[in-house]
Design a protein around this motif. Structure first.
Motif, PDB file in Angstrom:
ATOM      1  N   ALA A 207       3.378   9.796   6.161  1.00 56.90           N
ATOM      2  CA  ALA A 207       1.955   9.446   6.158  1.00 56.90           C
ATOM      3  C   ALA A 207       1.554   8.882   4.795  1.00 56.90           C
ATOM      4  CB  ALA A 207       1.106  10.679   6.496  1.00 56.90           C
ATOM      5  N   ALA A 208       2.116   9.465   3.718  1.00 53.69           N
ATOM      6  CA  ALA A 208       1.812   8.965   2.374  1.00 53.69           C
ATOM      7  C   ALA A 208       2.320   7.527   2.213  1.00 53.69           C
ATOM      8  CB  ALA A 208       2.445   9.871   1.327  1.00 53.69           C
ATOM      9  N   LYS A 209       3.517   7.266   2.734  1.00 49.57           N
ATOM     10  CA  LYS A 209       4.070   5.903   2.644  1.00 49.57           C
ATOM     11  C   LYS A 209       3.198   4.918   3.406  1.00 49.57           C
ATOM     12  CE  LYS A 209       8.132   3.046   3.658  1.00 49.57           C
ATOM     13  NZ  LYS A 209       9.587   2.931   3.700  1.00 49.57           N
ATOM     14  N   LEU A 210       2.826   5.308   4.609  1.00 54.32           N
ATOM     15  CA  LEU A 210       1.981   4.423   5.424  1.00 54.32           C
ATOM     16  C   LEU A 210       0.654   4.152   4.710  1.00 54.32           C
ATOM     17  CD1 LEU A 210       1.646   2.983   8.212  1.00 54.32           C
ATOM     18  CD2 LEU A 210       0.479   5.056   8.980  1.00 54.32           C
ATOM     19  N   CYS A 211       0.068   5.197   4.143  1.00 56.77           N
ATOM     20  CA  CYS A 211      -1.209   5.034   3.438  1.00 56.77           C
ATOM     21  C   CYS A 211      -1.062   4.081   2.254  1.00 56.77           C
ATOM     22  CB  CYS A 211      -1.724   6.382   2.928  1.00 56.77           C
ATOM     23  SG  CYS A 211      -2.497   7.372   4.210  1.00 56.77           S
ATOM     24  N   ILE A 212      -0.083   4.351   1.399  1.00 61.57           N
ATOM     25  CA  ILE A 212       0.054   3.532   0.179  1.00 61.57           C
ATOM     26  C   ILE A 212       0.270   2.064   0.558  1.00 61.57           C
ATOM     27  CG2 ILE A 212       1.465   3.120  -1.878  1.00 61.57           C
ATOM     28  CD1 ILE A 212       2.028   6.210  -1.870  1.00 61.57           C
ATOM     29  N   ASN A 213       1.152   1.823   1.529  1.00 56.43           N
ATOM     30  CA  ASN A 213       1.423   0.437   1.934  1.00 56.43           C
ATOM     31  C   ASN A 213       0.211  -0.225   2.574  1.00 56.43           C
ATOM     32  OD1 ASN A 213       4.028   0.500   1.023  1.00 56.43           O
ATOM     33  ND2 ASN A 213       4.977   0.734   3.023  1.00 56.43           N
ATOM     34  N   THR A 214      -0.442   0.494   3.486  1.00 57.04           N
ATOM     35  CA  THR A 214      -1.517  -0.115   4.264  1.00 57.04           C
ATOM     36  C   THR A 214      -2.777  -0.305   3.419  1.00 57.04           C
ATOM     37  OG1 THR A 214      -0.632   1.075   6.157  1.00 57.04           O
ATOM     38  CG2 THR A 214      -2.792   0.047   6.446  1.00 57.04           C
ATOM     39  N   GLU A 215      -3.086   0.688   2.606  1.00 60.50           N
ATOM     40  CA  GLU A 215      -4.335   0.652   1.839  1.00 60.50           C
ATOM     41  C   GLU A 215      -4.324  -0.436   0.776  1.00 60.50           C
ATOM     42  OE1 GLU A 215      -4.237   4.665   0.554  1.00 60.50           O
ATOM     43  OE2 GLU A 215      -4.582   5.416   2.587  1.00 60.50           O
ATOM     44  N   TYR A 216      -3.118  -0.877   0.387  1.00 58.26           N
ATOM     45  CA  TYR A 216      -3.013  -1.916  -0.644  1.00 58.26           C
ATOM     46  C   TYR A 216      -3.798  -3.170  -0.250  1.00 58.26           C
ATOM     47  CZ  TYR A 216      -0.961  -4.499  -4.469  1.00 58.26           C
ATOM     48  OH  TYR A 216      -0.790  -5.212  -5.622  1.00 58.26           O
ATOM     49  N   ASP A 217      -3.823  -3.462   1.043  1.00 57.79           N
ATOM     50  CA  ASP A 217      -4.464  -4.697   1.503  1.00 57.79           C
ATOM     51  C   ASP A 217      -5.887  -4.474   1.996  1.00 57.79           C
ATOM     52  OD1 ASP A 217      -2.203  -6.379   1.073  1.00 57.79           O
ATOM     53  OD2 ASP A 217      -1.259  -5.390   2.777  1.00 57.79           O
TER      54      ASP A 217
END
Ligand code: CO8
Length: 258
Positions: A207-217
């Motif tokens: 979930a942390a990986k998904l958040c960091i990647n997705t929130e960047y944009d």
């Protein structure tokens, strides 16, 4: 099973070694397809971390295969670039963390491959660079996208416009790698990091990986809401219940990924 990939499994960690020694592990279409196939089949229930490295002590990946690209026209060039970009995006979006253990040259597509991973560590002899403009092309496996995100616009432009490689210490200084270690210790260091990740709750790490990647944009409001959604989801897992209970009772939690 694969011609150019060696796959090793150590507990919850999978290790993928790219092996094309005659070309310093340069990526041709066949190797890209093998990596794609491996990721398609990757058992995310079983493995909590993937380590990617190159065969030998000289090169991680010396780029896309220049002998394959030399005769391409615009359509085929675009198709080749798209395939690499797709496979690297598979790495970036794999639910579990991916560590690049860079054991030598990471040039062109090799640097782009490392950048698609979550964490990069390298040996002291590593060299990073985007030499494409010296071949009449640009980085085509998403290097123009990821390099500036990692090291900032100014340094990314310098590396891409000059095509000049940098050594491990400079890569560390600009934040392109997280750590530099002697070559003999590279895989131990990768496994140590992987072990630290594997000890944590895998659904939370994913979930942390998904958040960091997705929130960047996203813009800040959207990003904060996205994180909040994922944070709430964590409370529906057994791992959250068991992890917090273990803390309160001063025990240790073996996370099950449920
Ligand atoms: N492609 C094909 N073969 C390669 C590559 C490569 N990228 N890199 C090395 N090789 C081959 C060499 O041709 C040589 O083969 P042979 O023994 O048959 O002559 C063998 O590997 C060993 O290489 P060297 O003898 O050159 O070894 P050195 O130690 O002297 O030099 C270097 C090592 C500095 C890594 C040197 O080989 C080199 O400069 N390689 C090319 C690096 C490069 O430019 N990489 C970027 C390629 S472009 C790219 O990656 C674009 C990605 C996006 C593509 C978009 C699709 C359109």
């Amino acid at each position: 099973m694969y011609e150019h990939l060696k796959i090793e499994e150590r507990g919850m960690v999978a290790i993928m070694t790219i092996s094309a020694p005659k070309s310093l592990n340069a990526l041709n279409s066949a190797i890209l397809n093998e990596i794609g196939e491996y990721l398609d089949e990757f058992d995310t229930q079983r493995f909590r971390c993937l380590v990617i490295t190159g065969d030998g002590e000289k090169s991680f990946v010396a780029g896309a295969d220049i002998s394959e690209m030399a005769g391409l026209g615009p359509e085929h060039g675009k198709t080749f670039g798209r395939r690499g970009a797709e496979v690297f995006r598979q790495i970036e979006t794999l639910p579990c963390p991916v560590i690049a253990a860079v054991n030598g040259f990471a040039l062109g597509g090799g640097c782009e491959l490392a950048m698609a991973c979550d964490i990069r560590i390298c040996s002291e002899n590593a060299k990073f660079g985007q030499p494409e403009v010296g071949l009449g092309i640009i980085p085509g496996f998403s290097g123009t996208v990821r390099l500036s995100r990692l090291v900032g616009m100014g340094m990314a432009k310098q590396l891409i416009y000059t095509g000049k490689p940098i050594k491990a210490d400079e890569a560390l200084r600009i934040g392109l790698v997280n750590a530099v270690v002697p070559q003999a210790e590279l895989m131990d260091k990768a496994m140590e990091l992987a072990g630290q990740i594997c000890a944590n709750a895998p659904l939370a790490v994913a979930a942390a990986k998904l958040c960091i990647n997705t929130e960047y944009d996203m813009d800040a409001e959207e990003a904060i809401a996205f994180e909040n959604q994922a944070f709430g989801m964590c409370f529906s897992t057994e791992d959250q219940k068991n992890g917090m209970q273990a803390f309160l009772t001063k025990g240790k939690c073996e996370f099950q990924g449920k």
